[in-house]
Design a protein around this motif. Structure first.
Motif, PDB file in Angstrom:
ATOM      1  N   ASN A   1      -7.301  -4.688  -6.783  1.00  0.00           N
ATOM      2  CA  ASN A   1      -6.052  -4.974  -6.078  1.00  0.00           C
ATOM      3  C   ASN A   1      -5.795  -6.469  -6.140  1.00  0.00           C
ATOM      4  O   ASN A   1      -6.406  -7.247  -5.405  1.00  0.00           O
ATOM      5  CB  ASN A   1      -6.139  -4.495  -4.627  1.00  0.00           C
ATOM      6  CG  ASN A   1      -4.796  -4.604  -3.925  1.00  0.00           C
ATOM      7  OD1 ASN A   1      -3.750  -4.581  -4.565  1.00  0.00           O
ATOM      8  ND2 ASN A   1      -4.818  -4.726  -2.608  1.00  0.00           N
TER       9      ASN A   1
ATOM     10  N   ALA B   1      -6.463   9.679  -3.585  1.00  0.00           N
ATOM     11  CA  ALA B   1      -6.211   8.475  -2.785  1.00  0.00           C
ATOM     12  C   ALA B   1      -4.815   7.948  -3.074  1.00  0.00           C
ATOM     13  O   ALA B   1      -4.251   8.191  -4.147  1.00  0.00           O
ATOM     14  CB  ALA B   1      -7.243   7.399  -3.107  1.00  0.00           C
ATOM     15  N   THR B   2      -4.267   7.234  -2.117  1.00  0.00           N
ATOM     16  CA  THR B   2      -3.069   6.432  -2.311  1.00  0.00           C
ATOM     17  C   THR B   2      -3.508   4.977  -2.250  1.00  0.00           C
ATOM     18  O   THR B   2      -4.103   4.538  -1.268  1.00  0.00           O
ATOM     19  CB  THR B   2      -2.020   6.724  -1.236  1.00  0.00           C
ATOM     20  OG1 THR B   2      -1.626   8.103  -1.323  1.00  0.00           O
ATOM     21  CG2 THR B   2      -0.788   5.852  -1.423  1.00  0.00           C
ATOM     22  N   PHE B   3      -3.234   4.235  -3.331  1.00  0.00           N
ATOM     23  CA  PHE B   3      -3.778   2.881  -3.467  1.00  0.00           C
ATOM     24  C   PHE B   3      -2.691   1.910  -3.916  1.00  0.00           C
ATOM     25  O   PHE B   3      -1.870   2.257  -4.753  1.00  0.00           O
ATOM     26  CB  PHE B   3      -4.921   2.891  -4.486  1.00  0.00           C
ATOM     27  CG  PHE B   3      -5.652   1.582  -4.565  1.00  0.00           C
ATOM     28  CD1 PHE B   3      -6.657   1.296  -3.652  1.00  0.00           C
ATOM     29  CD2 PHE B   3      -5.319   0.650  -5.517  1.00  0.00           C
ATOM     30  CE1 PHE B   3      -7.311   0.088  -3.709  1.00  0.00           C
ATOM     31  CE2 PHE B   3      -5.964  -0.568  -5.574  1.00  0.00           C
ATOM     32  CZ  PHE B   3      -6.969  -0.846  -4.673  1.00  0.00           C
ATOM     33  N   PRO B   4      -2.750   0.669  -3.381  1.00  0.00           N
ATOM     34  CA  PRO B   4      -3.646   0.222  -2.315  1.00  0.00           C
ATOM     35  C   PRO B   4      -3.265   0.849  -0.972  1.00  0.00           C
ATOM     36  O   PRO B   4      -2.116   1.251  -0.783  1.00  0.00           O
ATOM     37  CB  PRO B   4      -3.438  -1.298  -2.302  1.00  0.00           C
ATOM     38  CG  PRO B   4      -2.080  -1.509  -2.886  1.00  0.00           C
ATOM     39  CD  PRO B   4      -1.869  -0.414  -3.870  1.00  0.00           C
ATOM     40  N   PRO B   5      -4.236   0.935  -0.058  1.00  0.00           N
ATOM     41  CA  PRO B   5      -3.888   1.461   1.268  1.00  0.00           C
ATOM     42  C   PRO B   5      -2.876   0.539   1.943  1.00  0.00           C
ATOM     43  O   PRO B   5      -2.733  -0.629   1.572  1.00  0.00           O
ATOM     44  CB  PRO B   5      -5.235   1.474   1.996  1.00  0.00           C
ATOM     45  CG  PRO B   5      -6.085   0.482   1.282  1.00  0.00           C
ATOM     46  CD  PRO B   5      -5.644   0.528  -0.149  1.00  0.00           C
TER      47      PRO B   5
ATOM     48  N   TRP C   1     -13.189   4.262  -5.263  1.00  0.00           N
ATOM     49  CA  TRP C   1     -13.098   5.602  -4.713  1.00  0.00           C
ATOM     50  C   TRP C   1     -14.395   6.304  -5.062  1.00  0.00           C
ATOM     51  O   TRP C   1     -14.797   6.319  -6.233  1.00  0.00           O
ATOM     52  CB  TRP C   1     -11.921   6.389  -5.287  1.00  0.00           C
ATOM     53  CG  TRP C   1     -11.966   7.836  -4.866  1.00  0.00           C
ATOM     54  CD1 TRP C   1     -11.472   8.376  -3.723  1.00  0.00           C
ATOM     55  CD2 TRP C   1     -12.568   8.927  -5.581  1.00  0.00           C
ATOM     56  NE1 TRP C   1     -11.739   9.721  -3.665  1.00  0.00           N
ATOM     57  CE2 TRP C   1     -12.413  10.092  -4.796  1.00  0.00           C
ATOM     58  CE3 TRP C   1     -13.250   9.026  -6.796  1.00  0.00           C
ATOM     59  CZ2 TRP C   1     -12.891  11.336  -5.201  1.00  0.00           C
ATOM     60  CZ3 TRP C   1     -13.737  10.258  -7.195  1.00  0.00           C
ATOM     61  CH2 TRP C   1     -13.552  11.403  -6.403  1.00  0.00           C
TER      62      TRP C   1
ATOM     63  N   TRP D   1     -12.111  -2.484  -5.277  1.00  0.00           N
ATOM     64  CA  TRP D   1     -12.148  -1.253  -4.485  1.00  0.00           C
ATOM     65  C   TRP D   1     -12.782  -0.129  -5.294  1.00  0.00           C
ATOM     66  O   TRP D   1     -12.692  -0.105  -6.522  1.00  0.00           O
ATOM     67  CB  TRP D   1     -10.735  -0.819  -4.103  1.00  0.00           C
ATOM     68  CG  TRP D   1     -10.107  -1.627  -3.003  1.00  0.00           C
ATOM     69  CD1 TRP D   1      -9.563  -2.875  -3.110  1.00  0.00           C
ATOM     70  CD2 TRP D   1      -9.936  -1.232  -1.628  1.00  0.00           C
ATOM     71  NE1 TRP D   1      -9.063  -3.280  -1.897  1.00  0.00           N
ATOM     72  CE2 TRP D   1      -9.282  -2.287  -0.969  1.00  0.00           C
ATOM     73  CE3 TRP D   1     -10.266  -0.085  -0.921  1.00  0.00           C
ATOM     74  CZ2 TRP D   1      -8.951  -2.231   0.382  1.00  0.00           C
ATOM     75  CZ3 TRP D   1      -9.936  -0.024   0.433  1.00  0.00           C
ATOM     76  CH2 TRP D   1      -9.287  -1.087   1.062  1.00  0.00           C
TER      77      TRP D   1
ATOM     78  N   SER E   1      -2.668   8.384 -12.406  1.00  0.00           N
ATOM     79  CA  SER E   1      -1.962   7.723 -11.305  1.00  0.00           C
ATOM     80  C   SER E   1      -0.452   7.824 -11.513  1.00  0.00           C
ATOM     81  O   SER E   1       0.051   7.837 -12.639  1.00  0.00           O
ATOM     82  CB  SER E   1      -2.379   6.252 -11.204  1.00  0.00           C
ATOM     83  OG  SER E   1      -2.077   5.548 -12.397  1.00  0.00           O
TER      84      SER E   1
ATOM     85  N   GLU F   1     -13.666  -0.776   0.109  1.00  0.00           N
ATOM     86  CA  GLU F   1     -13.506  -2.123  -0.441  1.00  0.00           C
ATOM     87  C   GLU F   1     -14.890  -2.737  -0.632  1.00  0.00           C
ATOM     88  O   GLU F   1     -15.650  -2.883   0.323  1.00  0.00           O
ATOM     89  CB  GLU F   1     -12.662  -3.003   0.486  1.00  0.00           C
ATOM     90  CG  GLU F   1     -12.369  -4.370  -0.122  1.00  0.00           C
ATOM     91  CD  GLU F   1     -11.490  -5.240   0.774  1.00  0.00           C
ATOM     92  OE1 GLU F   1     -10.642  -5.960   0.254  1.00  0.00           O
ATOM     93  OE2 GLU F   1     -11.679  -5.178   2.017  1.00  0.00           O
TER      94      GLU F   1
ATOM     95  N   GLN G   1       2.628   1.314  -3.905  1.00  0.00           N
ATOM     96  CA  GLN G   1       1.450   2.162  -3.792  1.00  0.00           C
ATOM     97  C   GLN G   1       1.493   3.226  -4.885  1.00  0.00           C
ATOM     98  O   GLN G   1       2.569   3.648  -5.325  1.00  0.00           O
ATOM     99  CB  GLN G   1       1.400   2.842  -2.425  1.00  0.00           C
ATOM    100  CG  GLN G   1       1.100   1.891  -1.271  1.00  0.00           C
ATOM    101  CD  GLN G   1       1.042   2.630   0.050  1.00  0.00           C
ATOM    102  OE1 GLN G   1       2.031   3.213   0.477  1.00  0.00           O
ATOM    103  NE2 GLN G   1      -0.112   2.595   0.706  1.00  0.00           N
TER     104      GLN G   1
ATOM    105  N   LEU H   1     -11.917   5.847  -0.233  1.00  0.00           N
ATOM    106  CA  LEU H   1     -11.728   4.458  -0.643  1.00  0.00           C
ATOM    107  C   LEU H   1     -12.654   3.525   0.123  1.00  0.00           C
ATOM    108  O   LEU H   1     -12.771   3.614   1.345  1.00  0.00           O
ATOM    109  CB  LEU H   1     -10.275   4.032  -0.411  1.00  0.00           C
ATOM    110  CG  LEU H   1      -9.216   4.601  -1.354  1.00  0.00           C
ATOM    111  CD1 LEU H   1      -7.823   4.201  -0.880  1.00  0.00           C
ATOM    112  CD2 LEU H   1      -9.454   4.118  -2.787  1.00  0.00           C
TER     113      LEU H   1
END
Length: 203
Positions: A80, A50-54, A91, A89, A20, A99, A31, A97
Protein backbone atom coordinates in the motif's frame (compact mmCIF):
# COMPACT_ATOMS: atom_id res chain seq x y z
CA UNK A 1 -15.76 -22.28 -18.28
CA UNK A 2 -16.15 -18.78 -16.89
CA UNK A 3 -15.68 -15.21 -18.12
CA UNK A 4 -14.16 -12.48 -15.95
CA UNK A 5 -14.46 -8.77 -16.69
CA UNK A 6 -12.75 -5.62 -15.42
CA UNK A 7 -9.88 -7.56 -13.84
CA UNK A 8 -6.97 -5.44 -12.55
CA UNK A 9 -4.50 -8.19 -11.62
CA UNK A 10 -4.58 -11.98 -11.40
CA UNK A 11 -2.35 -14.82 -10.20
CA UNK A 12 -2.53 -18.61 -10.38
CA UNK A 13 -1.21 -20.42 -7.29
CA UNK A 14 -1.69 -24.09 -6.54
CA UNK A 15 -5.26 -24.96 -7.53
CA UNK A 16 -6.42 -21.39 -7.06
CA UNK A 17 -6.96 -18.30 -9.16
CA UNK A 18 -6.78 -14.93 -7.43
CA UNK A 19 -7.89 -11.68 -9.03
CA UNK A 20 -8.63 -8.07 -8.10
CA UNK A 21 -11.34 -5.64 -9.21
CA UNK A 22 -11.86 -1.99 -8.35
CA UNK A 23 -14.50 -1.41 -5.70
CA UNK A 24 -14.99 2.24 -4.74
CA UNK A 25 -12.87 5.38 -4.56
CA UNK A 26 -12.49 8.29 -2.18
CA UNK A 27 -11.00 11.01 -4.33
CA UNK A 28 -7.86 9.61 -5.98
CA UNK A 29 -7.58 6.67 -3.56
CA UNK A 30 -9.45 3.47 -4.41
CA UNK A 31 -10.24 0.16 -2.76
CA UNK A 32 -10.03 -3.14 -4.60
CA UNK A 33 -11.80 -6.43 -3.95
CA UNK A 34 -9.56 -9.50 -4.08
CA UNK A 35 -11.28 -12.75 -5.01
CA UNK A 36 -10.27 -16.40 -5.05
CA UNK A 37 -11.62 -19.21 -7.21
CA UNK A 38 -10.93 -22.87 -6.51
CA UNK A 39 -10.07 -24.24 -9.95
CA UNK A 40 -11.00 -27.71 -8.79
CA UNK A 41 -14.50 -26.52 -7.88
CA UNK A 42 -17.17 -24.24 -9.30
CA UNK A 43 -15.53 -21.57 -11.47
CA UNK A 44 -18.63 -19.41 -11.19
CA UNK A 45 -18.42 -19.12 -7.39
CA UNK A 46 -15.64 -16.62 -6.55
CA UNK A 47 -14.90 -16.05 -2.87
CA UNK A 48 -14.21 -12.48 -1.69
CA UNK A 49 -11.05 -12.63 0.41
CA UNK A 50 -10.47 -8.98 1.23
CA UNK A 51 -11.14 -5.39 0.28
CA UNK A 52 -7.81 -3.57 0.10
CA UNK A 53 -6.61 -1.24 1.34
CA UNK A 54 -8.91 -1.31 4.36
CA UNK A 55 -10.77 1.90 5.09
CA UNK A 56 -8.35 2.71 7.92
CA UNK A 57 -5.42 2.78 5.44
CA UNK A 58 -7.15 4.37 2.43
CA UNK A 59 -6.25 8.03 2.95
CA UNK A 60 -3.52 9.05 0.51
CA UNK A 61 -3.20 5.55 -0.94
CA UNK A 62 -1.91 5.21 -4.50
CA UNK A 63 -2.56 1.46 -4.60
CA UNK A 64 -4.03 0.27 -7.93
CA UNK A 65 -4.88 -3.39 -7.37
CA UNK A 66 -1.60 -5.34 -7.71
CA UNK A 67 -0.66 -8.26 -5.46
CA UNK A 68 1.59 -11.34 -5.22
CA UNK A 69 0.60 -14.88 -4.29
CA UNK A 70 2.61 -17.52 -2.49
CA UNK A 71 3.23 -20.64 -4.60
CA UNK A 72 0.84 -22.67 -2.43
CA UNK A 73 -1.89 -20.03 -2.57
CA UNK A 74 -2.12 -19.63 1.20
CA UNK A 75 -0.89 -16.04 1.35
CA UNK A 76 -1.04 -12.83 -0.67
CA UNK A 77 1.15 -9.74 -0.37
CA UNK A 78 0.08 -6.18 -1.18
CA UNK A 79 2.12 -2.97 -1.02
CA UNK A 80 0.00 0.00 0.00
CA UNK A 81 1.92 2.99 -1.31
CA UNK A 82 1.45 6.72 -0.76
CA UNK A 83 3.51 9.66 -1.95
CA UNK A 84 5.56 9.38 1.24
CA UNK A 85 5.40 5.78 2.49
CA UNK A 86 4.84 2.11 1.79
CA UNK A 87 3.09 -0.44 4.00
CA UNK A 88 3.58 -4.18 3.55
CA UNK A 89 0.34 -6.12 4.00
CA UNK A 90 -0.45 -9.80 3.92
CA UNK A 91 -3.63 -11.76 3.45
CA UNK A 92 -3.26 -15.08 5.24
CA UNK A 93 -5.71 -17.93 4.96
CA UNK A 94 -7.66 -18.19 8.19
CA UNK A 95 -6.41 -14.83 9.48
CA UNK A 96 -7.38 -12.22 6.86
CA UNK A 97 -5.48 -8.96 6.36
CA UNK A 98 -2.41 -8.25 8.49
CA UNK A 99 -0.09 -5.24 8.25
CA UNK A 100 3.50 -6.49 8.49
CA UNK A 101 5.42 -3.23 8.19
CA UNK A 102 5.15 0.50 7.61
CA UNK A 103 8.11 2.31 6.04
CA UNK A 104 8.42 6.08 5.94
CA UNK A 105 11.49 8.06 4.92
CA UNK A 106 10.69 10.96 7.23
CA UNK A 107 8.80 10.06 10.38
CA UNK A 108 6.73 7.09 11.42
CA UNK A 109 3.18 5.79 11.10
CA UNK A 110 0.75 8.51 12.11
CA UNK A 111 3.47 11.14 11.73
CA UNK A 112 4.91 10.52 8.27
CA UNK A 113 5.89 13.63 6.29
CA UNK A 114 7.38 14.39 2.89
CA UNK A 115 6.31 13.89 -0.70
CA UNK A 116 8.98 11.74 -2.31
CA UNK A 117 8.50 8.01 -1.81
CA UNK A 118 10.93 5.64 -3.55
CA UNK A 119 8.37 2.83 -3.68
CA UNK A 120 5.75 1.49 -6.08
CA UNK A 121 3.13 -1.17 -5.46
CA UNK A 122 4.78 -3.33 -8.15
CA UNK A 123 8.22 -3.31 -6.48
CA UNK A 124 9.89 -6.73 -6.21
CA UNK A 125 8.63 -9.05 -3.48
CA UNK A 126 9.58 -12.69 -2.90
CA UNK A 127 7.46 -15.27 -1.09
CA UNK A 128 8.91 -18.60 -0.02
CA UNK A 129 7.51 -21.81 -1.49
CA UNK A 130 5.94 -22.82 1.81
CA UNK A 131 4.43 -19.34 2.19
CA UNK A 132 6.17 -18.61 5.48
CA UNK A 133 8.76 -16.00 4.46
CA UNK A 134 8.30 -12.72 2.60
CA UNK A 135 11.22 -10.58 1.40
CA UNK A 136 10.97 -6.91 0.45
CA UNK A 137 13.73 -4.46 -0.49
CA UNK A 138 13.97 -0.98 1.04
CA UNK A 139 16.25 2.06 1.22
CA UNK A 140 17.32 3.80 4.41
CA UNK A 141 20.20 6.21 4.99
CA UNK A 142 23.33 4.59 3.47
CA UNK A 143 21.79 1.17 2.85
CA UNK A 144 19.67 -0.97 0.59
CA UNK A 145 18.15 -3.56 2.90
CA UNK A 146 16.31 -6.84 2.60
CA UNK A 147 13.42 -6.93 5.03
CA UNK A 148 12.39 -10.49 5.87
CA UNK A 149 8.95 -11.14 7.37
CA UNK A 150 7.85 -14.30 9.13
CA UNK A 151 4.18 -14.89 8.32
CA UNK A 152 3.90 -17.16 11.36
CA UNK A 153 5.11 -14.31 13.58
CA UNK A 154 3.95 -10.99 12.07
CA UNK A 155 5.92 -9.01 14.68
CA UNK A 156 9.24 -10.31 13.30
CA UNK A 157 11.20 -8.20 10.80
CA UNK A 158 14.71 -9.37 9.90
CA UNK A 159 17.09 -6.85 8.30
CA UNK A 160 20.01 -7.66 6.00
CA UNK A 161 22.16 -5.08 4.20
CA UNK A 162 22.29 -5.86 0.48
CA UNK A 163 24.35 -2.83 -0.55
CA UNK A 164 25.65 0.42 0.95
CA UNK A 165 27.38 3.68 0.05
CA UNK A 166 30.24 5.21 2.08
CA UNK A 167 28.34 8.35 3.06
CA UNK A 168 25.11 10.22 2.42
CA UNK A 169 21.87 8.81 1.08
CA UNK A 170 21.89 5.48 -0.74
CA UNK A 171 19.28 6.70 -3.22
CA UNK A 172 21.37 9.77 -4.07
CA UNK A 173 24.78 8.06 -4.30
CA UNK A 174 24.24 4.45 -5.39
CA UNK A 175 25.06 5.38 -9.00
CA UNK A 176 28.29 7.21 -8.11
CA UNK A 177 31.36 5.56 -9.71
CA UNK A 178 33.04 2.96 -7.53
CA UNK A 179 30.71 3.00 -4.52
CA UNK A 180 29.26 -0.47 -5.23
CA UNK A 181 31.03 -3.69 -6.13
CA UNK A 182 30.96 -4.78 -9.77
CA UNK A 183 28.40 -7.50 -9.02
CA UNK A 184 26.04 -5.22 -7.09
CA UNK A 185 23.00 -3.59 -8.67
CA UNK A 186 21.83 -0.18 -7.51
CA UNK A 187 18.31 -1.51 -7.13
CA UNK A 188 16.69 -4.93 -7.11
CA UNK A 189 14.56 -5.48 -10.21
CA UNK A 190 12.64 -8.36 -11.76
CA UNK A 191 11.35 -11.30 -9.74
CA UNK A 192 13.48 -12.27 -6.74
CA UNK A 193 12.77 -15.81 -5.59
CA UNK A 194 13.58 -18.34 -2.92
CA UNK A 195 15.31 -21.60 -3.79
CA UNK A 196 12.99 -24.64 -3.84
CA UNK A 197 14.00 -25.56 -0.28
CA UNK A 198 13.57 -21.90 0.86
CA UNK A 199 17.13 -21.87 2.24
CA UNK A 200 18.34 -18.94 0.11
CA UNK A 201 16.96 -15.87 -1.65
CA UNK A 202 18.10 -15.15 -5.21
CA UNK A 203 17.82 -11.63 -6.63
Amino acid sequence: GATFKDIIDYKFAGTRLFYSKQNNCAGQSCQYDIFMIDLAGNLNSPQLLATFPPASALEGSTYKGSFRASPDGSRLVMLNTTIRSVAVWMWKEGAGLIELDYICKSGSKGNCTGNGSEYRETDPVAISHNGRWIAFFTFSDRWQRIRLYDTEDPNYVGLTIAASVPAGSYIEHACDPGVLADWQWQRVIGDPSFLPDDSELVF
